[in-house]
Design a protein around this motif. Sequence first.
Motif, PDB file in Angstrom:
ATOM      1  N   MET A 225       0.780  -1.017   0.097  1.00  0.00           N
ATOM      2  CA  MET A 225       0.009  -0.129   0.144  1.00  0.00           C
ATOM      3  C   MET A 225       0.977   1.189  -0.042  1.00  0.00           C
ATOM      4  N   LYS A 226       0.405   2.233  -0.784  1.00  0.00           N
ATOM      5  CA  LYS A 226       1.319   3.329  -0.801  1.00  0.00           C
ATOM      6  C   LYS A 226       0.891   4.633   0.271  1.00  0.00           C
ATOM      7  N   ILE A 227       1.730   4.987   0.967  1.00  0.00           N
ATOM      8  CA  ILE A 227       1.389   5.752   2.074  1.00  0.00           C
ATOM      9  C   ILE A 227       2.480   7.253   2.125  1.00  0.00           C
ATOM     10  N   VAL A 228       1.904   8.280   1.993  1.00  0.00           N
ATOM     11  CA  VAL A 228       2.649   9.436   2.134  1.00  0.00           C
ATOM     12  C   VAL A 228       2.550  10.062   3.268  1.00  0.00           C
ATOM     13  N   VAL A 229       3.938  10.392   3.922  1.00  0.00           N
ATOM     14  CA  VAL A 229       3.978  11.116   5.016  1.00  0.00           C
ATOM     15  C   VAL A 229       4.315  12.309   4.945  1.00  0.00           C
ATOM     16  N   ILE A 230       3.583  13.285   5.014  1.00  0.00           N
ATOM     17  CA  ILE A 230       4.090  14.577   4.930  1.00  0.00           C
ATOM     18  C   ILE A 230       4.678  15.153   5.996  1.00  0.00           C
ATOM     19  N   GLY A 231       5.691  15.700   5.751  1.00  0.00           N
ATOM     20  CA  GLY A 231       6.893  15.989   7.325  1.00  0.00           C
ATOM     21  C   GLY A 231       7.687  14.655   7.610  1.00  0.00           C
ATOM     22  N   GLY A 232       7.826  13.897   6.314  1.00  0.00           N
ATOM     23  CA  GLY A 232       8.528  12.718   6.656  1.00  0.00           C
ATOM     24  C   GLY A 232       9.961  12.529   6.924  1.00  0.00           C
ATOM     25  N   THR A 233      10.639  13.575   7.116  1.00  0.00           N
ATOM     26  CA  THR A 233      11.878  13.773   7.427  1.00  0.00           C
ATOM     27  C   THR A 233      12.029  14.277   8.860  1.00  0.00           C
ATOM     28  N   GLY A 234      10.907  14.402   9.666  1.00  0.00           N
ATOM     29  CA  GLY A 234      11.247  15.198  10.988  1.00  0.00           C
ATOM     30  C   GLY A 234      11.078  14.211  12.030  1.00  0.00           C
ATOM     31  N   LEU A 235      11.018  14.610  13.230  1.00  0.00           N
ATOM     32  CA  LEU A 235      11.308  13.737  14.452  1.00  0.00           C
ATOM     33  C   LEU A 235      10.289  12.633  14.607  1.00  0.00           C
ATOM     34  N   ILE A 236       8.959  12.761  14.190  1.00  0.00           N
ATOM     35  CA  ILE A 236       7.956  11.661  14.378  1.00  0.00           C
ATOM     36  C   ILE A 236       8.135  11.207  12.824  1.00  0.00           C
ATOM     37  N   GLY A 237       8.312  12.027  11.945  1.00  0.00           N
ATOM     38  CA  GLY A 237       8.014  11.513  10.532  1.00  0.00           C
ATOM     39  C   GLY A 237       9.034  10.444  10.054  1.00  0.00           C
ATOM     40  N   SER A 238      10.191  10.558  10.398  1.00  0.00           N
ATOM     41  CA  SER A 238      11.182  10.086  10.085  1.00  0.00           C
ATOM     42  C   SER A 238      11.219   8.457  10.495  1.00  0.00           C
ATOM     43  N   LYS A 239      10.742   8.460  11.925  1.00  0.00           N
ATOM     44  CA  LYS A 239      10.561   7.296  12.612  1.00  0.00           C
ATOM     45  C   LYS A 239       9.280   6.458  12.059  1.00  0.00           C
ATOM     46  N   THR A 240       8.444   7.144  11.725  1.00  0.00           N
ATOM     47  CA  THR A 240       7.138   6.761  11.349  1.00  0.00           C
ATOM     48  C   THR A 240       7.341   5.951   9.815  1.00  0.00           C
ATOM     49  N   VAL A 241       8.025   6.695   9.304  1.00  0.00           N
ATOM     50  CA  VAL A 241       8.502   6.048   7.565  1.00  0.00           C
ATOM     51  C   VAL A 241       9.122   4.799   7.914  1.00  0.00           C
ATOM     52  N   THR A 242      10.207   4.676   8.801  1.00  0.00           N
ATOM     53  CA  THR A 242      10.757   3.353   8.953  1.00  0.00           C
ATOM     54  C   THR A 242       9.766   2.470   9.503  1.00  0.00           C
ATOM     55  N   ILE A 243       9.094   2.603  10.327  1.00  0.00           N
ATOM     56  CA  ILE A 243       8.225   1.698  10.739  1.00  0.00           C
ATOM     57  C   ILE A 243       7.403   1.098   9.687  1.00  0.00           C
TER      58      ILE A 243
ATOM     59  N   LEU B   7       1.104  12.417  -4.245  1.00  0.00           N
ATOM     60  CA  LEU B   7      -0.188  11.630  -3.772  1.00  0.00           C
ATOM     61  C   LEU B   7      -0.841  10.724  -4.798  1.00  0.00           C
ATOM     62  N   ALA B   8      -0.184  10.757  -6.151  1.00  0.00           N
ATOM     63  CA  ALA B   8      -0.792   9.659  -7.186  1.00  0.00           C
ATOM     64  C   ALA B   8      -0.622   8.254  -6.681  1.00  0.00           C
ATOM     65  N   GLY B   9      -1.762   7.637  -6.532  1.00  0.00           N
ATOM     66  CA  GLY B   9      -1.785   6.313  -6.159  1.00  0.00           C
ATOM     67  C   GLY B   9      -1.900   6.069  -4.566  1.00  0.00           C
ATOM     68  N   ALA B  10      -1.844   7.145  -3.660  1.00  0.00           N
ATOM     69  CA  ALA B  10      -1.801   7.015  -2.319  1.00  0.00           C
ATOM     70  C   ALA B  10      -2.819   6.392  -2.004  1.00  0.00           C
ATOM     71  N   ALA B  11      -2.962   5.582  -0.850  1.00  0.00           N
ATOM     72  CA  ALA B  11      -4.378   5.180  -0.147  1.00  0.00           C
ATOM     73  C   ALA B  11      -4.372   5.839   1.338  1.00  0.00           C
ATOM     74  N   VAL B  12      -3.114   6.299   1.810  1.00  0.00           N
ATOM     75  CA  VAL B  12      -3.264   6.872   2.989  1.00  0.00           C
ATOM     76  C   VAL B  12      -2.233   8.059   3.105  1.00  0.00           C
ATOM     77  N   VAL B  13      -2.806   9.130   3.613  1.00  0.00           N
ATOM     78  CA  VAL B  13      -1.903  10.336   3.962  1.00  0.00           C
ATOM     79  C   VAL B  13      -1.735  10.680   5.389  1.00  0.00           C
ATOM     80  N   ILE B  14      -0.376  10.698   5.815  1.00  0.00           N
ATOM     81  CA  ILE B  14      -0.390  11.196   7.133  1.00  0.00           C
ATOM     82  C   ILE B  14       0.269  12.370   7.247  1.00  0.00           C
ATOM     83  N   ASP B  15      -0.531  13.440   7.768  1.00  0.00           N
ATOM     84  CA  ASP B  15       0.188  14.801   8.023  1.00  0.00           C
ATOM     85  C   ASP B  15       0.765  15.066   9.229  1.00  0.00           C
ATOM     86  N   LEU B  16       2.222  15.227   9.293  1.00  0.00           N
ATOM     87  CA  LEU B  16       3.064  15.650  10.211  1.00  0.00           C
ATOM     88  C   LEU B  16       3.604  16.764   9.961  1.00  0.00           C
ATOM     89  N   ALA B  17       3.281  17.740   9.286  1.00  0.00           N
ATOM     90  CA  ALA B  17       3.824  19.192   8.834  1.00  0.00           C
ATOM     91  C   ALA B  17       3.876  19.921   9.953  1.00  0.00           C
TER      92      ALA B  17
END
Length: 251
Positions: free
Chosen positions: A1-19, A48-58
């Motif tokens: 499944m494609k998931i986009v993490v907005i703010g994916g390089t920040g404190l929470i985002g980077s960890k969430t992306v890894t998980i 966002l093309a093809g994304a099922a889930v977006v996580i907004d951590l901006a």
Amino acid sequence: MKIVVIGGTGLIGSKTVTILRQRGHDVVAASPKGGVNTITGEGLNQALAGAAVVIDLANSPSFEDKAVMEFFETSGRNLLAAEKPAGVWHHVALSIVGTDRTPENGYFRAKVAQEKLIEASGIPYTIIRATQFMEFVGAIADAGGDGKAVRLSPGLFQPIAAEDVSAMVADVALEAPRNGIVEIAGPDRAPFNEIVARYLKAVGDPREVIRDPEALYWGGRVEQHSLVPLGEARLGRIDLSEWLRRSRPRG
């Protein structure tokens, strides 16, 4: 499944992306540096093309009242508008416990505005309200500092480790949308001043913590239950003692 993490390089985002990647998902760690900007709209449609889930951590680069409101309103509108044609079926956003109970705080008012945009968007969503992160306790002490003392409210405080936040964000993102709010918090609940005093002692900071019911928290007054969940909440596994053993915030 494609998931986009907005703010994916920040404190929470980077960890969430890894998980999420460890769980086998196709994850985009979106950030302005990577060409995805929720303020200008740059790169949003492609990401966002093809994304099922977006996580907004901006998060806003400025905490000034007007600037932070403009950030969350503009970012939220642009992101939600781009999600509709992409067919996103779950929008997850990280917010703050008590954000609707401290109207004097400009940052909290901006998060309320962000939440309202999400609720009115028509996109299935879950808003995660978290208590303050343990990683920010030092900055909180500095903000309340006055020379050799730190003045803080005795209102209840229940900080949560960023590691636990990230794990819970990942879990919620893979669940069905709540179209409502999930609250998360750390396992320890105690007066604000006592928790910060424990932190300062552990890191060798000699400042005295003074219990002051009139002390403001980022410009807002803290009542007994302003910063803690009032009802059911998911609790993190890492308590303050363990977090202090694992971390060396200073020195």
